[in-house]
Design an enzyme around this catalytic site. Structure first.
Site, PDB file in Angstrom:
ATOM      1  N   CYS A 143      -2.708   0.255   9.901  1.00  0.00           N
ATOM      2  CA  CYS A 143      -3.655  -0.261   9.569  1.00  0.00           C
ATOM      3  C   CYS A 143      -4.566  -1.017  10.634  1.00  0.00           C
ATOM      4  CB  CYS A 143      -3.086  -1.757   9.093  1.00  0.00           C
ATOM      5  SG  CYS A 143      -1.314  -1.708   8.297  1.00  0.00           S
TER       6      CYS A 143
ATOM      7  N   HIS B   2       0.889  -1.173  -0.054  1.00  0.00           N
ATOM      8  CA  HIS B   2      -0.051   0.005  -0.384  1.00  0.00           C
ATOM      9  C   HIS B   2       0.962   1.182  -0.226  1.00  0.00           C
ATOM     10  CE1 HIS B   2      -3.182  -2.690   2.132  1.00  0.00           C
ATOM     11  NE2 HIS B   2      -3.878  -2.306   1.040  1.00  0.00           N
TER      12      HIS B   2
HETATM   13  C1  CIR Z   1      -3.431  -7.678   3.914  1.00  0.00           C
HETATM   14  O1  CIR Z   1      -2.582  -8.444   3.177  1.00  0.00           O
HETATM   15  O2  CIR Z   1      -4.625  -7.218   3.590  1.00  0.00           O
HETATM   16  C2  CIR Z   1      -3.087  -7.963   5.491  1.00  0.00           C
HETATM   17  N1  CIR Z   1      -2.318  -9.134   5.746  1.00  0.00           N
HETATM   18  C3  CIR Z   1      -2.192  -6.651   5.715  1.00  0.00           C
HETATM   19  C4  CIR Z   1      -3.000  -5.300   5.655  1.00  0.00           C
HETATM   20  C5  CIR Z   1      -2.125  -4.122   5.788  1.00  0.00           C
HETATM   21  N2  CIR Z   1      -2.950  -3.040   5.721  1.00  0.00           N
HETATM   22  C6  CIR Z   1      -2.485  -2.077   5.556  1.00  0.00           C
HETATM   23  O3  CIR Z   1      -1.170  -1.838   5.375  1.00  0.00           O
HETATM   24  N3  CIR Z   1      -3.239  -0.790   5.610  1.00  0.00           N
END
Ligand code: CIR
Length: 345
Positions: free
Chosen positions: A340, A253
């Site tokens: 997150c 992201h």
């Molecule tokens: C994913 O791959 O969607 C989750 N394991 C990690 C999400 C991390 N979110 C973020 O960086 N905003």
């Protein structure tokens, strides 16, 4: 949506005028702060200062209680601006953080490198500490119950974006995460937000959205596409927000590689996106080996940073911010960071 025919960052200031003006404004003489602090019975010592002053108490060592008092003090003295680089910098004021607990299925979450096993109990302890730290900074923490059908559901930043009174339920790029937004939608309504949906076919995840004043930078990644950005632009269109797309290479992201701290300061890992997008900001650049720790959160006078990345914490402190380090080992194993784990407003 691109601004007036120019790719992001070329020839245009990304800082909103109000922020630019504030930057350019003459600083209030420091003695006014100390005089006002005395009148308010807040010790006019180095406890309001960053660690740059040599004499000052290192910010990183102050207790959360002490920081909370400073936050309360600042809330009641909004007329005071940082007077010099020795003063504690302004960070976004956050009243509420929405979080979601760790599901029993957390060890089945999406991850790039599945080699290390995830300790769900430790993840829960780290999450509790995260919530307690937010509370210690004066934030009301709204907890949404986890849902075992969604192993990644604790990463609430991705399925919703909150921009002042508007909450946008995003169209998740990760198929296994579609549906996470439902429980958050209700909770956001209860918090008084006007909830709007991105209906597709575009996709967009909140981890790709970085706000700088009224400018909304959105990373184009494997999770967020141009259609998603255009839909967000259409939802916010006509309002005060400007939505700007930014190509991101080799990162999950945009927030995996940059964060806005406040006071015109951005922290970023170079090489992942066209960083001239932040030309008007003071940049704190992190070394490649510490890229993970760039994902920090600035709020209520402190910056929360992942534990174990001393260079990043030191750079943030040197820039005039206070830091609080938090353990996040289990979230790192599945590519999640501090930002997150909450939606803040
Ligand atoms: C994913 O791959 O969607 C989750 N394991 C990690 C999400 C991390 N979110 C973020 O960086 N905003």
């Amino acid at each position: 949506m691109w601004p007036a025919g120019a790719p992001p960052g070329q020839g245009e200031s990304i800082l909103p005028r109000s922020l630019r003006d504030r930057h350019n404004r003459r600083m209030v003489p420091a003695r006014r702060v100390w005089a006002t602090a005395q009148a308010a019975k807040v010790p006019a010592d180095n406890s309001r200062r960053g660690s740059l002053g040599g004499q000052s108490k290192p910010c990183a060592r102050r207790s959360i209680d002490e920081r909370h008092r400073t936050y309360e003090y600042r809330k009641n003295h909004q007329d005071l601006e940082p007077e010099s680089e020795h003063a504690v910098r302004n960070t976004p004021v956050v009243k509420t953080a929405m979080v979601r607990g760790i599901p029993a299925t957390f060890d089945h979450c999406i991850r790039y490198d599945p080699s290390e096993s995830i300790d769900v109990a430790r993840a829960r302890r780290q999450h509790e500490k995260y919530c307690d730290t937010l509370r210690g900074l004066g934030v009301e923490v709204v907890e949404v119950a986890p849902d075992d059908r969604y192993p990644d559901c604790c990463f609430v930043e991705d399925p919703v974006i909150v921009l002042d009174e508007i909450a946008v339920v995003t169209g998740m790029g990760a198929a296994s995460r579609r549906g996470e937004g439902e429980a958050l939608r209700e909770a956001l309504r209860r918090c008084g937000k006007r909830v709007v949906d991105l209906r597709g076919p575009g996709t967009l995840e909140g981890g790709d959205v970085v706000r700088v004043g009224d400018k909304i930078l959105v990373g184009l990644t494997g999770r967020t596409n141009r259609e998603g950005v255009e839909e967000l632009g259409a939802i916010l269109g006509g309002g005060r927000f400007e939505v700007v797309a930014l190509e991101v290479r080799d990162a999950l992201h945009l927030k995996s590689v940059c964060a806005y701290l406040g006071d015109g300061h951005v922290i970023l890992a170079p090489g992942y996106f066209e960083s001239s997008a932040f030309n008007d900001c003071e940049r704190i650049e992190v070394a490649a080996r510490e890229t993970y720790a760039e994902n920090c959160i600035a709020l209520n006078g402190s910056v929360l940073v992942a534990e174990g990345f001393p260079e990043v914490a030191a750079k943030i402190t040197r820039a005039g911010f206070e830091t609080i380090e938090l353990p996040v080992s289990e979230f790192r194993k599945c590519d999640g960071g501090l930002s997150c784990l909450s939606v803040r407003f």
